[in-house]
Design a protein around this motif. Sequence first.
Motif, PDB file in Angstrom:
ATOM      1  N   LEU A  31      -0.094  -0.515  -6.381  1.00  0.00           N
ATOM      2  CA  LEU A  31       1.101   0.097  -6.925  1.00  0.00           C
ATOM      3  C   LEU A  31       1.192  -0.232  -8.414  1.00  0.00           C
ATOM      4  CD1 LEU A  31       3.691  -0.733  -4.117  1.00  0.00           C
ATOM      5  CD2 LEU A  31       2.580   1.462  -4.547  1.00  0.00           C
ATOM      6  N   ASP A  71      -6.176   1.252  -5.785  1.00  0.00           N
ATOM      7  CA  ASP A  71      -5.314   1.389  -4.611  1.00  0.00           C
ATOM      8  C   ASP A  71      -4.205   0.350  -4.630  1.00  0.00           C
ATOM      9  OD1 ASP A  71      -4.381   2.467  -2.233  1.00  0.00           O
ATOM     10  OD2 ASP A  71      -5.622   1.162  -0.977  1.00  0.00           O
ATOM     11  N   LYS A  87      -4.094   3.403  -9.567  1.00  0.00           N
ATOM     12  CA  LYS A  87      -4.591   4.464  -8.696  1.00  0.00           C
ATOM     13  C   LYS A  87      -6.025   4.196  -8.277  1.00  0.00           C
ATOM     14  CE  LYS A  87      -5.137   9.494  -8.455  1.00  0.00           C
ATOM     15  NZ  LYS A  87      -4.942  10.781  -9.186  1.00  0.00           N
ATOM     16  N   ARG A 118       0.834  -1.197   0.000  1.00  0.00           N
ATOM     17  CA  ARG A 118       0.000   0.000   0.000  1.00  0.00           C
ATOM     18  C   ARG A 118       0.866   1.244   0.000  1.00  0.00           C
ATOM     19  NH1 ARG A 118      -4.030  -0.480   4.855  1.00  0.00           N
ATOM     20  NH2 ARG A 118      -4.834   1.401   3.851  1.00  0.00           N
ATOM     21  N   ARG A 119       0.468   2.213  -0.803  1.00  0.00           N
ATOM     22  CA  ARG A 119       1.217   3.462  -0.903  1.00  0.00           C
ATOM     23  C   ARG A 119       1.327   4.141   0.459  1.00  0.00           C
ATOM     24  NH1 ARG A 119      -2.098   3.595  -5.402  1.00  0.00           N
ATOM     25  NH2 ARG A 119      -1.089   3.722  -7.426  1.00  0.00           N
TER      26      ARG A 119
END
Length: 255
Positions: A202, A200, A197, A68-69
């Motif tokens: 990468l 959610d 994006k 997760r970013r």
Amino acid sequence: MGTTQLESVQEPKYWHLKTVLSEALDSDFAVGEVLPNERDLAARFGVARATLRQALEQLELEGRLQRRRGVGTTVAPPRVGVAVSTAQHGWADGDTDGAWQPVECTLATAPAAVAAVLDVEEGEAVHVVRRTRVAQGQAVAAELLYIPTSSVPELSAIEAPSGPARARGVLRELHRAGLDGQDRSVELGSARADDAKELDRLPGAPVLVVTTRYFTTVGTAAVSVATYRADTCRLTFGDSGALEISHDEQERKAS
């Protein structure tokens, strides 16, 4: 997670490490918990970071982990069941869980491969409808639906020139065209930046790409390219031949 030196085994080191990590995820970590960084994990298990990354990537592909970013690598929740069939695809958006929701509709050039399937000239503008699908509060799919202007000849160019309203209008006209059939293919791919994006993920994360052609009596009416999270879904085929993406939570507990 305790320190464990890997013994010499015939199977690849990363595969054995994946098994060890999977057992630790079941016993030592909760859903959503962040794993230690790669340097610490590699030191604890006495492996090179490249070996560790291979094991983590496999666990991510199997839906056990999520990257997760701004967070790191976390323990993934059980997979969400998502059906992929004509009934669930739906040409009208709905409020039910798992329904497709229109985001935007634009006139744009279709990729060459899609243009060939639609039998339109390269460079010819088609309607491109973007939709997303959310199940149990989680974004599970993003779709681009390519529709030639000839498939929706009654569409007004004045009413709702863009946005979700325009997308709904195009979908309604497509449904009125009287679709007679479809075919579908599924392949493993990598998330593009725009899909990543929305989902959610990468960029480059594993995804399932479901391509569907919709037919009328005169030819191909539309092509859908839907990107599903590979860590969220798995594919099964029912007796009817309908394609489904699902996961039984009990399988996770038993694994």
